[in-house]
Enzyme design. Structure first.
Site, PDB file in Angstrom:
ATOM      1  N   SER A  81       0.866  -1.200   0.000  1.00 34.19           N
ATOM      2  CA  SER A  81       0.000   0.000   0.000  1.00 34.19           C
ATOM      3  C   SER A  81       0.891   1.234   0.000  1.00 34.19           C
ATOM      4  O   SER A  81       2.031   1.193   0.497  1.00 34.19           O
ATOM      5  CB  SER A  81      -0.867   0.016   1.255  1.00 34.19           C
ATOM      6  OG  SER A  81      -1.481   1.279   1.424  1.00 34.19           O
ATOM      7  N   TYR A  90      -1.283  -0.056  10.603  1.00 33.46           N
ATOM      8  CA  TYR A  90      -1.611  -0.487   9.231  1.00 33.46           C
ATOM      9  C   TYR A  90      -0.475  -0.094   8.278  1.00 33.46           C
ATOM     10  O   TYR A  90       0.049  -0.942   7.538  1.00 33.46           O
ATOM     11  CB  TYR A  90      -2.937   0.115   8.754  1.00 33.46           C
ATOM     12  CG  TYR A  90      -3.216  -0.257   7.312  1.00 33.46           C
ATOM     13  CD1 TYR A  90      -3.490  -1.577   6.968  1.00 33.46           C
ATOM     14  CD2 TYR A  90      -3.144   0.689   6.293  1.00 33.46           C
ATOM     15  CE1 TYR A  90      -3.698  -1.939   5.638  1.00 33.46           C
ATOM     16  CE2 TYR A  90      -3.357   0.338   4.966  1.00 33.46           C
ATOM     17  CZ  TYR A  90      -3.635  -0.978   4.646  1.00 33.46           C
ATOM     18  OH  TYR A  90      -3.826  -1.347   3.331  1.00 33.46           O
TER      19      TYR A  90
HETATM   20  P1  NDP Z   1     -11.540  -6.207   1.098  1.00 35.27           P
HETATM   21  O1  NDP Z   1     -11.934  -5.993   2.515  1.00 35.27           O
HETATM   22  O2  NDP Z   1     -12.542  -5.978   0.032  1.00 35.27           O
HETATM   23  O3  NDP Z   1     -10.929  -7.662   0.921  1.00 35.27           O
HETATM   24  C1  NDP Z   1     -10.044  -8.198   1.855  1.00 35.27           C
HETATM   25  C2  NDP Z   1      -9.908  -9.672   1.613  1.00 35.27           C
HETATM   26  O4  NDP Z   1      -8.957 -10.194   2.557  1.00 35.27           O
HETATM   27  C3  NDP Z   1     -11.212 -10.410   1.806  1.00 35.27           C
HETATM   28  O5  NDP Z   1     -11.348 -11.387   0.805  1.00 35.27           O
HETATM   29  C4  NDP Z   1     -11.055 -11.074   3.170  1.00 35.27           C
HETATM   30  O6  NDP Z   1     -11.755 -12.326   3.166  1.00 35.27           O
HETATM   31  C5  NDP Z   1      -9.542 -11.326   3.173  1.00 35.27           C
HETATM   32  N1  NDP Z   1      -9.033 -11.512   4.512  1.00 35.27           N
HETATM   33  C6  NDP Z   1      -9.023 -10.635   5.557  1.00 35.27           C
HETATM   34  N2  NDP Z   1      -8.510 -11.220   6.642  1.00 35.27           N
HETATM   35  C7  NDP Z   1      -8.189 -12.481   6.289  1.00 35.27           C
HETATM   36  C8  NDP Z   1      -7.643 -13.588   6.975  1.00 35.27           C
HETATM   37  N3  NDP Z   1      -7.319 -13.526   8.275  1.00 35.27           N
HETATM   38  N4  NDP Z   1      -7.435 -14.747   6.296  1.00 35.27           N
HETATM   39  C9  NDP Z   1      -7.773 -14.834   4.994  1.00 35.27           C
HETATM   40  N5  NDP Z   1      -8.305 -13.840   4.288  1.00 35.27           N
HETATM   41  C10 NDP Z   1      -8.520 -12.677   4.934  1.00 35.27           C
HETATM   42  O7  NDP Z   1     -10.260  -5.240   0.882  1.00 35.27           O
HETATM   43  P2  NDP Z   1      -9.389  -4.912  -0.424  1.00 35.27           P
HETATM   44  O8  NDP Z   1      -9.700  -5.823  -1.532  1.00 35.27           O
HETATM   45  O9  NDP Z   1      -9.490  -3.460  -0.644  1.00 35.27           O
HETATM   46  O10 NDP Z   1      -7.946  -5.208   0.156  1.00 35.27           O
HETATM   47  C11 NDP Z   1      -7.114  -6.232  -0.339  1.00 35.27           C
HETATM   48  C12 NDP Z   1      -5.670  -5.881  -0.001  1.00 35.27           C
HETATM   49  O11 NDP Z   1      -5.344  -4.646  -0.619  1.00 35.27           O
HETATM   50  C13 NDP Z   1      -5.390  -5.708   1.480  1.00 35.27           C
HETATM   51  O12 NDP Z   1      -4.131  -6.267   1.774  1.00 35.27           O
HETATM   52  C14 NDP Z   1      -5.352  -4.194   1.655  1.00 35.27           C
HETATM   53  O13 NDP Z   1      -4.544  -3.807   2.737  1.00 35.27           O
HETATM   54  C15 NDP Z   1      -4.769  -3.762   0.322  1.00 35.27           C
HETATM   55  N6  NDP Z   1      -5.018  -2.405  -0.081  1.00 35.27           N
HETATM   56  C16 NDP Z   1      -6.305  -1.918  -0.203  1.00 35.27           C
HETATM   57  C17 NDP Z   1      -6.499  -0.613  -0.636  1.00 35.27           C
HETATM   58  C18 NDP Z   1      -7.850   0.007  -0.721  1.00 35.27           C
HETATM   59  O14 NDP Z   1      -7.973   1.259  -0.700  1.00 35.27           O
HETATM   60  N7  NDP Z   1      -8.920  -0.763  -0.861  1.00 35.27           N
HETATM   61  C19 NDP Z   1      -5.391   0.240  -1.030  1.00 35.27           C
HETATM   62  C20 NDP Z   1      -4.104  -0.364  -0.855  1.00 35.27           C
HETATM   63  C21 NDP Z   1      -3.947  -1.645  -0.433  1.00 35.27           C
HETATM   64  P3  NDP Z   1     -12.534 -12.954   4.414  1.00 35.27           P
HETATM   65  O15 NDP Z   1     -13.075 -11.818   5.229  1.00 35.27           O
HETATM   66  O16 NDP Z   1     -13.588 -13.795   3.746  1.00 35.27           O
HETATM   67  O17 NDP Z   1     -11.506 -13.776   5.113  1.00 35.27           O
HETATM   68  C1  8X3 Z   2      -5.064   1.571   1.694  1.00 37.06           C
HETATM   69  C2  8X3 Z   2      -4.677   2.905   1.162  1.00 37.06           C
HETATM   70  O1  8X3 Z   2      -4.397   5.351   1.767  1.00 37.06           O
HETATM   71  O2  8X3 Z   2      -6.248   4.149   2.779  1.00 37.06           O
HETATM   72  O3  8X3 Z   2      -3.932   0.784   1.854  1.00 37.06           O
HETATM   73  O4  8X3 Z   2      -4.003   3.738   3.514  1.00 37.06           O
HETATM   74  S1  8X3 Z   2      -4.819   4.091   2.378  1.00 37.06           S
END
Ligand code: NDP
Ligand code: 8X3
Length: 250
Positions: free
Chosen positions: A135, A148
């Site tokens: 991120s 985070y």
């Molecule tokens: P979502 O919340 O939409 O998806 C997160 C996914 O991670 C879900 O499928 C959830 O599945 C899974 N997950 C969470 N905890 C666990 C666990 N303990 N074991 C297995 N699976 C897990 O978020 P995003 O798609 O936005 O995020 C995906 C990644 O991208 C993350 O690492 C996030 O930090 C990163 N990210 C997101 C950004 C954003 O603005 N959206 C920007 C930058 C990075 P379930 O709950 O079914 O286990």
């Molecule tokens: C998620 C992006 O800017 O919300 O990783 O931290 S930010």
């Protein structure tokens, strides 16, 4: 047929990445805790999508899931370490320590242990690609980013250190570092279901879409084998850095 293993496949980026890789002819193992969501995705994506119950923060679940992959004799060509979460936006001095523990267990320990289990086979095959989802929070500090952001700084440095350890092999490692993205559950989870706050965050902003990240994963995976994409930082045009904060009359 190449096999990809995508963690966090039940929502957001992970779901979009599964869709994209299936469309490109991969067999995709999609891991997450919510099996109902994975089964739904399986109905949409067909027989080449393999749903896998996985809690990356729970060592027993992780061991079981890796055991199932090994038992099915599936060797992983592409690992997408996407499962992750942010919990809360409070200043460090007001945070719930349990939220910190969960973020560390998921974003750091879970990601590292999954990698550690998959890596030996890749090295043995002298082939493979690991794509970590970091991120911009791992690079740019902001109030409330505390653990985070630090967990994503871990992902950034872990990716670079893996490259150092993998020198002399053809195993590749990339870190994708997205900025603000809408259309996932990320902020719903982070803001504990406060939909008003979620809507306010994305109001009038054209943010990154999950499909943009899936396209980036696909682009990295299509690069010739002599190239390693170390990292890609992506922001929406609407997002940029701010000046450093100065407090007057402190
Ligand atoms: P979502 O919340 O939409 O998806 C997160 C996914 O991670 C879900 O499928 C959830 O599945 C899974 N997950 C969470 N905890 C666990 C666990 N303990 N074991 C297995 N699976 C897990 O978020 P995003 O798609 O936005 O995020 C995906 C990644 O991208 C993350 O690492 C996030 O930090 C990163 N990210 C997101 C950004 C954003 O603005 N959206 C920007 C930058 C990075 P379930 O709950 O079914 O286990
Ligand atoms: C998620 C992006 O800017 O919300 O990783 O931290 S930010």
């Amino acid at each position: 047929m190449k096999t990809a293993f995508v963690t966090g496949a039940s929502a957001g980026f992970g779901k979009a990445i599964c869709r994209q890789l299936i469309a490109e002819g991969y067999r995709v193992i999609g891991g997450a805790r919510r099996m109902d969501k994975l089964m739904q995705l399986g109905q949409e994506l067909g027989e080449h999508f393999i749903p896998l119950a996985l809690d990356v923060s729970d060592k027993a679940s992780l061991d079981k899931a890796i055991g199932q992959i090994n038992q099915a004799s599936l060797s992983i060509d592409v690992l997408v370490n996407n499962a992750g979460l942010a919990l809360g936006i409070e200043r460090a001095q007001q945070c719930d320590p349990q939220n910190w523990e969960r973020m560390i267990a998921t974003n750091i320990t879970g990601l590292a242990l999954i990698t550690q289990r998959i890596l030996p086979r890749m090295v043995e095959a002298n082939s493979g690609l690991i794509i970590n989802i970091g991120s911009i929070a791992g690079t740019y500090p902001y109030p409330g980013g505390n653990v985070y952001g630090a967990s994503k700084a871990f992902v950034k440095q872990f990716s670079l250190n893996l490259r150092a350890d993998l020198a002399g092999t053809r195993v590749r490692v990339s870190n994708i570092e997205p900025g603000l993205c809408s259309g996932t559950d990320f902020s719903v989870v982070r803001l504990n279901g406060n939909m008003e706050a979620v809507e306010a965050l994305y109001k009038d902003v054209e943010a990154i879409r999950p499909e943009d990240i899936a396209n980036t994963v696909s682009w990295i995976a299509r690069q010739p084998e002599h190239l390693n994409i170390n990292s890609i930082e992506i922001m929406p045009v609407a997002q940029s850095s701010a000046a450093l904060n100065v407090v007057r009359n402190l």
